[in-house]
Scaffold this active site. Structure first.
Site, short mmCIF file in Angstrom:
data_model
loop_
_atom_site.label_atom_id
_atom_site.label_comp_id
_atom_site.label_asym_id
_atom_site.label_seq_id
_atom_site.Cartn_x
_atom_site.Cartn_y
_atom_site.Cartn_z
CE LYS A 248 38.12 45.56 37.78
NZ LYS A 248 37.90 46.93 38.26
N GLY B 193 46.15 48.54 33.14
CA GLY B 193 45.99 48.72 31.70
C GLY B 193 45.02 47.74 31.08
CE1 TYR C 55 32.78 44.19 32.97
CE2 TYR C 55 30.66 43.49 32.11
CZ TYR C 55 31.88 44.08 31.92
OH TYR C 55 32.23 44.57 30.69
CD GLU D 278 43.48 52.84 38.38
OE1 GLU D 278 44.60 53.28 38.07
OE2 GLU D 278 43.08 51.69 38.09
NE ARG E 136 49.19 59.47 34.62
CZ ARG E 136 48.50 58.37 34.87
NH1 ARG E 136 48.82 57.60 35.90
NH2 ARG E 136 47.48 58.04 34.11
CB VAL F 242 47.49 62.07 28.46
CG1 VAL F 242 47.38 62.47 26.99
CG2 VAL F 242 48.64 61.10 28.67
C1 MV4 Z 1 35.61 47.24 35.66
C2 MV4 Z 1 34.63 47.30 34.66
C3 MV4 Z 1 33.35 46.90 35.00
N1 MV4 Z 1 33.09 46.45 36.25
N2 MV4 Z 1 35.30 46.79 36.90
C4 MV4 Z 1 39.33 48.42 32.88
C5 MV4 Z 1 40.70 48.87 33.26
C6 MV4 Z 1 40.78 48.80 34.73
N3 MV4 Z 1 41.37 49.98 35.29
C7 MV4 Z 1 39.38 48.62 35.21
N4 MV4 Z 1 38.55 48.38 34.06
C8 MV4 Z 1 37.23 48.06 34.20
N5 MV4 Z 1 36.87 47.62 35.43
C9 MV4 Z 1 34.05 46.41 37.16
N6 MV4 Z 1 33.76 45.95 38.40
C10 MV4 Z 1 34.98 47.77 33.40
C11 MV4 Z 1 36.29 48.15 33.15
C12 MV4 Z 1 36.57 48.62 31.83
C13 MV4 Z 1 36.91 49.96 31.59
C14 MV4 Z 1 37.04 50.89 32.61
C15 MV4 Z 1 37.38 52.21 32.35
C16 MV4 Z 1 37.59 52.61 31.04
C17 MV4 Z 1 37.48 51.71 30.02
C18 MV4 Z 1 37.15 50.39 30.27
C19 MV4 Z 1 37.02 49.48 29.22
C20 MV4 Z 1 36.70 48.19 29.46
C21 MV4 Z 1 36.47 47.75 30.77
#
Ligand code: MV4
Length: 509
Positions: free
Chosen positions: A157, A163, A201, A287, A291, A294
């Site tokens: 990441k 986003g 992941y 996180e 704020r 929505v």
């Molecule tokens: C992840 C994850 C799986 N494993 N981290 C997507 C946006 C960003 N804020 C973090 N995200 C993700 N982080 C780990 N270690 C899967 C996602 C993710 C996701 C998270 C929340 C809502 C929708 C999502 C769609 C695809 C991937």
């Protein structure tokens, strides 16, 4: 209490905030860009000031200009809504430097929680569960070592990302170096910063977020969770409260974790603590959003707390109006985001004027919207024009109300996500409640939608049939309304006949 508040936002959220101001006997000042000259929030506020220009930078993001309007109207406080300046620590600081209350957390909390490394540090020190991974940016050698330690799959990441951009999933060591490089390249191009984190992941997670609220006397409570797993390309489409995946025990545990994090960050006002929930029911802090979100209405409906009212009260120095033990979550609420987008063309923004507008209403229906008949949707901003929120005694009841409300809702002149929602709310995986963040991609891929449009008869699966039906319904009604209006005009009739799949109703023009 404040006498006058400036709402530094537009669209449905400006309308939403102005409504609570009026209920509280507080005057509101609207600001609007040239592109928003016909916006609804202008009509509802006590005062309105046009900002020269149409771009966000010239208008809703223009800190000196907004502060000068605060002074002109002698406002006590500013509500930033979501987006725009809502998570800008410099704006929060500038307000306070000018003797204006920023309705939100402290500039320091916005700064700390807006920084991924710092937010994780705070969470770690408060003993909040984190996804196994690096404490900070890694190089290739460190990534290889950590991948061995935590095991595949892993995710890279971008430290500066957001986003959903700047992420790479790596499933085997052979791909690691190449994907780290491509992640770095994307991050450098998109954010001007190529530092990359590594995490384990989490496959097919659910997105669960907790609403917290703190006052300036050290009290922090939570108001339960929202399940925001139904999203497409990191844009949420449907949110609900509570989550069908949480037990009362897990809710209490995650809620107290969210409160602990907020306290560790010295947090006050409304905030949201985001978690990933894996298949085994383990949760990890992602996180904290500093704020009003929505999707806050679903929490309001199940908790009976007006979050904007609470935000204004705590900003004015009052204590929270409810204690944790008084928070009672009852019933079920679901929100569908109504965007002016064409679901059949990959959700591209749909431009134009709303010709016919018949909003749903009735028991259990709340509509937070900036749309009205004759409104032309400006192309300068995001495409959300309404949030349809339905409340019922349980999930099934809320879904029945949502289907009914979606079937009533008529918007013509611009394509919207309404027909798409009609079909999602029929989908057995959605109604079954056992879905994860991959739901839309799995069941509603762009290719399957495009194929369905080309040859609806050839596709036997439920998604295609349901979407075909929704589309046909939409087109048929649009065509019927147009021909009825033309016939009425020709005959000089004051009433328009709106045909509805077998039924015919009479509506005043
Ligand atoms: C992840 C994850 C799986 N494993 N981290 C997507 C946006 C960003 N804020 C973090 N995200 C993700 N982080 C780990 N270690 C899967 C996602 C993710 C996701 C998270 C929340 C809502 C929708 C999502 C769609 C695809 C991937």
């Amino acid at each position: 209490m404040f006498k006058r508040i400036l709402v530094a936002n537009r669209g449905e959220i400006a309308v939403r905030i102005i409504r609570t101001c009026r209920e509280m006997g507080i005057e509101s000042v609207a600001i609007y860009s040239e592109a928003d000259a016909n916006a609804l929030h202008i009509v509802l506020a006590n005062f309105a000031e046009e900002l020269p220009g149409a771009t966000p930078a010239e208008t809703y993001l223009n800190i000196p200009l907004i502060l000068s309007i605060c002074k002109k109207f002698k406002v006590d406080a500013v509500h930033p809504g979501y987006g725009f300046l809502s998570e800008n620590p410099a704006f929060a600081q500038a307000c306070s430097d000018n003797g204006i209350t920023f309705i939100g957390p402290s500039p320091q909390a916005i700064l700390d929680l807006g920084n991924k490394v710092k937010a994780k540090e705070i969470a770690r020190s408060a003993n909040i569960p984190l996804i196994p991974g690096s404490d900070g940016p890694v190089d290739e050698a460190q990534a290889v070592e950590l991948a061995r330690e935590i095991g595949f799959p892993i995710i890279f990441k971008a430290a500066a990302g957001g986003g959903g951009r700047g992420m790479r999933v790596v499933r085997k060591m052979d791909d690691l170096a190449r994907l780290l490089q491509s992640c770095k390249n994307e991050a450098r191009g998109a954010f001007g910063d190529d530092s990359i984190f590594i995490e384990r992941y989490v496959e097919q997670p659910k997105h669960i977020e907790f609403q917290v609220m703190g006052d300036r006397h050290g009290n922090v409570i939570h108001l339960g969770e929202r399940d925001c797993s139904i999203q497409r390309r990191h844009q949420k489409l449907i949110e609900e409260a509570p989550s069908p995946a949480l037990t009362p025990e897990l809710r209490e545990e995650m809620g107290s974790v969210a409160v602990r994090l907020a306290k560790a960050a010295g947090y006050y006002n409304a905030g949201t603590v985001e978690f990933l929930l894996d298949k085994q029911g383990r949760y990890y802090f992602m996180e904290m959003n500093t704020r009003l979100q929505v999707e806050h209405p679903v929490t309001e409906l199940v908790s009976f707390v007006d979050l904007v009212r609470e935000q204004i009260r705590v900003a004015a120095g009052m204590p929270l109006s409810v204690k944790q033990e008084d928070v009672q979550l009852r019933g079920w609420a679901i929100e569908a985001r109504i965007n002016a987008e064409d679901p059949l063309k990959g959700f591209v923004p749909a431009l134009g004027r709303i010709n016919r507008y018949i909003p749903p209403a009735g028991g259990g229906v709340r509509l937070d919207s900036c749309a009205y008949e004759g409104f032309t949707i400006p192309s300068h901003y995001d495409s959300m024009v309404a949030k349809l929120i339905c409340y019922g005694r349980d999930r099934e009841d809320a879904i029945l109300k949502m289907r009914r409300a979606l079937s009533e809702y008529i918007i013509t002149g611009v394509r919207t996500t309404i027909p798409f929602h009609r079909y999602v709310f029929e989908h057995p995986v959605f109604t079954g409640g056992d879905f994860h963040t991959g739901f839309i991609e799995e069941h509603f891929s762009d290719e399957s939608v495009a194929n369905m449009v080309r040859s609806p008869g050839e596709h036997a699966n439920i998604e295609h049939i349901a979407l075909a039906a929704a589309l046909e319904y939409f087109l048929e009604r649009t065509a019927l309304i147009k021909s009825n209006q033309a016939a009425d005009r020709e005959a000089g009739r004051r009433w328009s006949i709106v045909g509805r799949l077998g039924a015919t109703s009479y509506l005043p023009r």
